[in-house]
Design an enzyme around this catalytic site. Structure first.
Site, PDB file in Angstrom:
ATOM      1  N   ASP A  79       1.014  -1.126   0.132  1.00 59.79           N
ATOM      2  CA  ASP A  79      -0.001   0.043  -0.159  1.00 59.79           C
ATOM      3  C   ASP A  79       1.023   1.235   0.023  1.00 59.79           C
ATOM      4  OD1 ASP A  79      -2.618   1.048   0.383  1.00 59.79           O
ATOM      5  OD2 ASP A  79      -2.561   1.123   2.369  1.00 59.79           O
ATOM      6  N   HIS A  80       0.418   2.177  -0.720  1.00 66.27           N
ATOM      7  CA  HIS A  80       1.059   3.585  -0.955  1.00 66.27           C
ATOM      8  C   HIS A  80       2.773   3.304  -0.899  1.00 66.27           C
ATOM      9  CE1 HIS A  80      -2.593   5.838  -0.132  1.00 66.27           C
ATOM     10  NE2 HIS A  80      -2.739   4.922   0.703  1.00 66.27           N
ATOM     11  N   HIS A 181      -8.250   9.700   4.598  1.00 67.02           N
ATOM     12  CA  HIS A 181      -7.710   8.448   5.450  1.00 67.02           C
ATOM     13  C   HIS A 181      -8.004   8.977   7.170  1.00 67.02           C
ATOM     14  CE1 HIS A 181      -4.352   7.132   2.280  1.00 67.02           C
ATOM     15  NE2 HIS A 181      -5.103   6.179   2.433  1.00 67.02           N
ATOM     16  N   GLY A 213      -9.589   5.051   2.444  1.00 74.87           N
ATOM     17  CA  GLY A 213     -10.130   5.962   3.359  1.00 74.87           C
ATOM     18  C   GLY A 213     -11.452   5.407   3.704  1.00 74.87           C
ATOM     19  N   SER A 215     -12.591   3.629   6.225  1.00 75.09           N
ATOM     20  CA  SER A 215     -13.149   4.106   7.687  1.00 75.09           C
ATOM     21  C   SER A 215     -13.912   4.963   7.805  1.00 75.09           C
ATOM     22  CB  SER A 215     -12.175   4.086   8.574  1.00 75.09           C
ATOM     23  OG  SER A 215     -11.287   2.854   8.629  1.00 75.09           O
ATOM     24  N   ILE A 235      -9.374  -0.623   4.126  1.00 70.40           N
ATOM     25  CA  ILE A 235      -9.759  -0.148   5.709  1.00 70.40           C
ATOM     26  C   ILE A 235      -8.735  -0.463   6.607  1.00 70.40           C
ATOM     27  CG2 ILE A 235     -11.198  -1.057   7.595  1.00 70.40           C
ATOM     28  CD1 ILE A 235     -13.009  -0.013   5.448  1.00 70.40           C
ATOM     29  N   ASN A 236      -8.218   0.669   7.285  1.00 73.62           N
ATOM     30  CA  ASN A 236      -7.354   0.466   8.287  1.00 73.62           C
ATOM     31  C   ASN A 236      -7.773   0.945   9.611  1.00 73.62           C
ATOM     32  OD1 ASN A 236      -4.835  -0.049   9.420  1.00 73.62           O
ATOM     33  ND2 ASN A 236      -3.566   1.268   7.979  1.00 73.62           N
ATOM     34  N   THR A 237      -7.832   2.264   9.705  1.00 72.14           N
ATOM     35  CA  THR A 237      -8.375   3.039  10.954  1.00 72.14           C
ATOM     36  C   THR A 237      -9.282   2.069  11.878  1.00 72.14           C
ATOM     37  OG1 THR A 237      -7.758   5.072   9.874  1.00 72.14           O
ATOM     38  CG2 THR A 237      -8.747   5.139  12.132  1.00 72.14           C
TER      39      THR A 237
HETATM   40  P1  13P Z   1      -8.547   4.103   6.576  1.00 71.45           P
HETATM   41  O1  13P Z   1      -7.553   4.175   7.578  1.00 71.45           O
HETATM   42  O2  13P Z   1      -9.191   5.281   6.656  1.00 71.45           O
HETATM   43  O3  13P Z   1      -9.618   3.088   6.649  1.00 71.45           O
HETATM   44  O4  13P Z   1      -7.893   3.976   5.121  1.00 71.45           O
HETATM   45  C1  13P Z   1      -7.068   2.852   4.824  1.00 71.45           C
HETATM   46  C2  13P Z   1      -6.548   3.044   3.555  1.00 71.45           C
HETATM   47  O5  13P Z   1      -6.916   3.690   2.532  1.00 71.45           O
HETATM   48  C3  13P Z   1      -5.325   2.356   3.417  1.00 71.45           C
HETATM   49  O6  13P Z   1      -4.643   2.522   1.905  1.00 71.45           O
END
Ligand code: 13P
Length: 288
Positions: A79-80, A181, A213, A215, A235-237
């Site tokens: 990712d990124h 994000h 982003g 979340s 989804i991460n946060t």
């Molecule tokens: P969130 O942290 O807002 O869920 O986004 C995660 C993301 O886009 C990882 O690349």
């Protein structure tokens, strides 16, 4: 199944595959177990920071073992990636997808670097999936106390998307359409510009559209975004919040507990629950 086949099936059957980020082995276990119980394809993501912690090769090997054990369609995405070197490191370690984020660069430079990564990646693994990014995506995967501004001029335009895909031939494109994000306490459910997704989809109809982003985005907007062509949602946060809250609780409720596998179990269960909820929302249950 190759990474491209996994997303093609989602595109055809109109659901999205979740990308869930990890930095530890027990988060990986939680996500895979959730996907396995719901028979869902799944994408494991690691940012540069996350991969710095778990290890790039370690993440690749662990994911491969889970794939062999569960036989699920699993993609491992870097990712990124901000530099060509970082992307190459993940390609060499055996990642099955790469996200090159050149969105802060002038578009010509973004195109040039994305093309260079594609050339190298596909020479190493013809089935590797490459995601590019256009537009200015604000925030980071954490809780924001200050309001994150959402500006229309940051959004991806259909014209730039078309030019970018024509010139790079990237498989997927991360787009900015009101998403950020992280979770903004002053605006916890940012609304997506659904019309813009539709316009971008029309301009690059075969490209896999990616929503970063995820979340905090409302269920209604997620469903509408999928209807208009989003096939991958990151989804991460929400996972980080579930994990850290349960871990804190677990540590304070049993201060005498010293066994890591007992301390961590509630956190694993909490992450599993969030992943299951997202799989159901994205419509990927029973699609493995
Ligand atoms: P969130 O942290 O807002 O869920 O986004 C995660 C993301 O886009 C990882 O690349």
């Amino acid at each position: 199944m190759t990474s491209s086949e996994i997303l093609k099936k989602a595109q055809k059957e109109k659901y999205a595959v979740g990308q869930f980020n990890i930095s530890t082995d027990e988060q990986l276990k939680a996500i895979i177990q959730a996907a396995d119980e719901l028979k869902s394809p799944v994408i494991i993501g690691t940012s540069e920071g996350e991969r710095g912690f778990i290890g790039t090769e370690q993440a690749a090997v662990l994911t491969k073992i889970w794939q062999q054990k569960t036989k699920l369609p699993i993609i491992l995405n870097a990712d990124h990636c901000k530099t060509i070197e970082s992307a190459k490191e993940a390609i060499d370690a055996g990642y099955t997808a790469i996200h090159f984020d050149g969105s802060t660069l002038p578009i010509e430079e973004n195109i040039k670097k994305t093309k260079e990564i594609i050339r190298y990646a596909k020479s190493q693994n013809p089935n590797i999936l490459i995601e590019g990014e256009l537009g200015y995506l604000r925030g980071s995967s954490e809780i924001h106390k200050e309001k994150t501004e959402i500006k229309k001029e940051d959004f991806t335009t259909p014209e730039e998307a078309e030019e970018f895909i024509q010139k790079t031939k990237a498989d997927s494109l991360a787009i900015v359409i009101g998403n950020i994000h992280g979770i903004d306490l002053k605006n916890p459910n940012p609304s997506l510009d659904i019309k813009r997704i539709k316009q971008i989809k029309k301009a690059i109809k075969d490209t896999f559209l990616v929503l970063h982003g995820g979340s905090g985005v409302s269920k209604k907007d997620i469903k509408e975004a999928i209807k208009q062509g989003i096939v991958k949602i990151n989804i991460n946060t929400e996972l980080r919040i579930a994990y850290s809250q349960k871990l804190r609780e677990s540590m304070t409720s049993r201060p005498d507990q010293v066994k890591p596998y007992k301390i961590l179990t509630p956190a694993v269960e909490a992450v599993k629950e969030v992943v299951k909820e997202k799989i159901r929302l994205f419509g990927s249950e029973n699609k493995a």
